[in-house]
Design an enzyme around this catalytic site. Structure first.
Site, short mmCIF file in Angstrom:
data_model
loop_
_atom_site.label_atom_id
_atom_site.label_comp_id
_atom_site.label_asym_id
_atom_site.label_seq_id
_atom_site.Cartn_x
_atom_site.Cartn_y
_atom_site.Cartn_z
N GLU A 113 -61.72 3.83 59.88
CA GLU A 113 -61.10 2.91 60.53
C GLU A 113 -60.22 2.77 58.40
O GLU A 113 -59.22 2.57 58.52
CB GLU A 113 -61.29 0.99 60.73
CG GLU A 113 -61.66 1.28 62.16
CD GLU A 113 -62.64 0.20 62.64
OE1 GLU A 113 -63.07 -0.48 61.75
OE2 GLU A 113 -61.67 -0.52 63.68
N GLU A 133 -69.20 2.18 67.86
CA GLU A 133 -69.63 0.76 67.54
C GLU A 133 -70.09 0.54 69.02
O GLU A 133 -70.75 -0.59 69.42
CB GLU A 133 -68.38 0.25 67.61
CG GLU A 133 -67.39 -0.20 66.29
CD GLU A 133 -66.34 1.10 65.65
OE1 GLU A 133 -66.65 1.68 66.41
OE2 GLU A 133 -65.82 1.03 64.42
N1 CO8 Z 1 -74.81 -1.32 58.39
C1 CO8 Z 1 -75.88 -1.70 58.03
N2 CO8 Z 1 -76.95 -1.13 57.00
C2 CO8 Z 1 -76.07 0.59 57.39
C3 CO8 Z 1 -75.21 0.81 58.23
C4 CO8 Z 1 -74.55 -0.39 58.67
N3 CO8 Z 1 -73.46 -0.08 59.20
N4 CO8 Z 1 -75.63 2.29 58.37
C5 CO8 Z 1 -76.25 2.49 57.55
N5 CO8 Z 1 -77.36 1.03 57.55
C6 CO8 Z 1 -78.68 0.80 56.58
C7 CO8 Z 1 -79.59 1.98 57.35
O1 CO8 Z 1 -80.12 0.04 58.11
C8 CO8 Z 1 -80.54 1.87 56.34
O2 CO8 Z 1 -81.01 1.05 55.36
P1 CO8 Z 1 -82.43 0.46 54.79
O3 CO8 Z 1 -83.80 1.16 55.06
O4 CO8 Z 1 -82.77 -1.02 54.47
O5 CO8 Z 1 -82.94 0.23 56.97
C9 CO8 Z 1 -79.75 2.50 55.55
O6 CO8 Z 1 -78.63 2.05 55.29
C10 CO8 Z 1 -79.79 3.80 55.70
O7 CO8 Z 1 -79.98 4.76 56.62
P2 CO8 Z 1 -80.66 5.43 57.51
O8 CO8 Z 1 -82.04 5.20 57.73
O9 CO8 Z 1 -80.26 4.83 59.09
O10 CO8 Z 1 -80.28 6.43 57.43
P3 CO8 Z 1 -80.14 7.98 58.32
O11 CO8 Z 1 -79.58 8.60 57.94
O12 CO8 Z 1 -81.73 8.08 59.14
O13 CO8 Z 1 -78.52 7.62 59.28
C11 CO8 Z 1 -76.85 7.12 60.33
C12 CO8 Z 1 -77.68 7.68 58.73
C13 CO8 Z 1 -76.36 8.01 61.30
C14 CO8 Z 1 -75.25 6.76 59.89
C15 CO8 Z 1 -77.53 5.47 61.18
O14 CO8 Z 1 -77.16 4.58 59.38
C16 CO8 Z 1 -76.41 4.87 61.38
O15 CO8 Z 1 -75.94 5.26 62.75
N6 CO8 Z 1 -75.79 3.71 61.12
C17 CO8 Z 1 -74.75 2.85 61.48
C18 CO8 Z 1 -73.63 3.93 61.96
C19 CO8 Z 1 -72.51 3.19 62.76
O16 CO8 Z 1 -73.18 2.70 64.20
N7 CO8 Z 1 -71.81 2.35 62.15
C20 CO8 Z 1 -70.69 1.56 62.94
C21 CO8 Z 1 -71.30 -0.08 62.90
S1 CO8 Z 1 -69.30 -1.13 63.56
C22 CO8 Z 1 -68.23 -1.12 62.87
O17 CO8 Z 1 -68.22 0.02 61.92
C23 CO8 Z 1 -67.21 -1.81 62.97
C24 CO8 Z 1 -65.95 -2.53 62.43
C25 CO8 Z 1 -65.53 -2.83 63.01
C26 CO8 Z 1 -65.92 -4.96 62.85
C27 CO8 Z 1 -65.50 -5.89 63.16
C28 CO8 Z 1 -65.75 -7.16 62.82
C29 CO8 Z 1 -66.29 -8.58 63.92
#
Ligand code: CO8
Length: 259
Positions: A113, A133
């Site tokens: 976004e 999402e």
């Molecule tokens: N939020 C919080 N923490 C995150 C996020 C996130 N979006 N993405 C990654 N992290 C954190 C992980 O929890 C991890 O932290 P910890 O070591 O403490 O567990 C650290 O970052 C590293 O991440 P990974 O170990 O998961 O790293 P990988 O290389 O294995 O995976 C990915 C990378 C594939 C990107 C994976 O981290 C992932 O799937 N992340 C989430 C992606 C996602 O779903 N994004 C969309 C989020 S929702 C959103 O953006 C909505 C916006 C509108 C909001 C409206 C408000 C109501």
């Protein structure tokens, strides 16, 4: 102003904002959104700045809004959080400055976004982009349901939004979601090159041009054309228009002054 979650640097007349929470893949929590909003305002006010580049530290551009923070939200807190995101992205879209998104890795959810609110997006070949999402039982809340169909078309947007599929940079290029794909080690260099080219133009014309495209795309063609006529006429009230045309007739480079 000092920041905790982001780094802001000024390279002559180019502002560089880097989201700096690599441990959390630059996920956007409330504080980071507040800092980004302040940084955009700060650069907007600095008359020396002509272009802004946004990128992320580490392997992500932005991996989305902070899921751990959202996990604690009730509907009214979620509404406020979404409004904070919209306010930031509208500031970027309405800014006098052109914004270049340098997509250095994951641009997911809120990251995609932010990308879409920027004017130009350049991705490294390994970047992964999408709106996942739906996998969290929600849909995009920082403008993804609105900007994505305007950029890639209604059915492609729905495909990406309903499936949550994460696409590679070359696919995003095909869809027009990014403008160019480069090798990771060339990403910032290429973005700075584009920023330098834009900053060599008349900033008033660039800013009015951004306004004409962003406003016009929301209007029907006739009203869009009328809008263009108005802002086009404004460029003729500038020194830069006189200088640009004089330089052409004198067969030399124009020296724009932003007035
Ligand atoms: N939020 C919080 N923490 C995150 C996020 C996130 N979006 N993405 C990654 N992290 C954190 C992980 O929890 C991890 O932290 P910890 O070591 O403490 O567990 C650290 O970052 C590293 O991440 P990974 O170990 O998961 O790293 P990988 O290389 O294995 O995976 C990915 C990378 C594939 C990107 C994976 O981290 C992932 O799937 N992340 C989430 C992606 C996602 O779903 N994004 C969309 C989020 S929702 C959103 O953006 C909505 C916006 C509108 C909001 C409206 C408000 C109501």
């Amino acid at each position: 102003m000092s920041y905790v979650n982001i780094l802001v640097e000024k390279k002559v007349n180019i502002g560089v904002i880097k989201i700096n929470r690599p441990k959390y893949l630059n996920a956007l929590n409330r504080d980071t959104i507040i800092e980004l909003t302040k940084a955009v305002e700060e650069l907007e006010k600095d008359k020396n700045i002509k272009v802004v580049l946004i990128t992320g530290e580490g392997k992500a551009f932005i991996a989305g809004a902070d899921i751990k923070q959202m996990n604690e939200m009730n509907p009214s807190e979620a509404k406020k959080f979404a409004e904070m995101g919209h306010k930031l992205l509208m500031k970027i879209e309405k800014s006098r400055l052109p914004f270049i998104a340098a997509i250095n890795g994951y641009a997911l959810g809120g990251g995609c976004e932010v990308l879409m609110a920027c004017d130009i997006a350049i991705a490294c070949a390994s970047a992964k982009i999408g709106q996942p999402e739906i996998n969290l039982g929600i849909h995009p809340g920082f403008g993804g349901t609105q900007r994505l169909p305007r950029i890639v078309g209604r059915s492609t947007a729905k495909y990406l939004l309903f499936t949550g599929e994460i696409i590679k940079a070359d696919k995003a290029l095909e869809m027009g979601l990014v403008d160019e794909v480069v090798e990771a080690d060339k990403l910032i260099e290429r973005c700075l090159e584009i920023a330098k080219t834009i900053s060599s133009k008349g900033p008033v014309a660039v800013s009015l041009c951004k306004q004409a495209v962003n406003q016009g795309i929301e209007l029907d063609l006739i009203r869009g054309e009328n809008y263009e006529v108005e802002v086009f006429a404004e460029t003729f009230a500038t020194y830069d228009q006189k200088e640009g045309m004089k330089a052409f007739t004198e067969k030399r480079e124009a020296r724009f002054e932003g007035r």
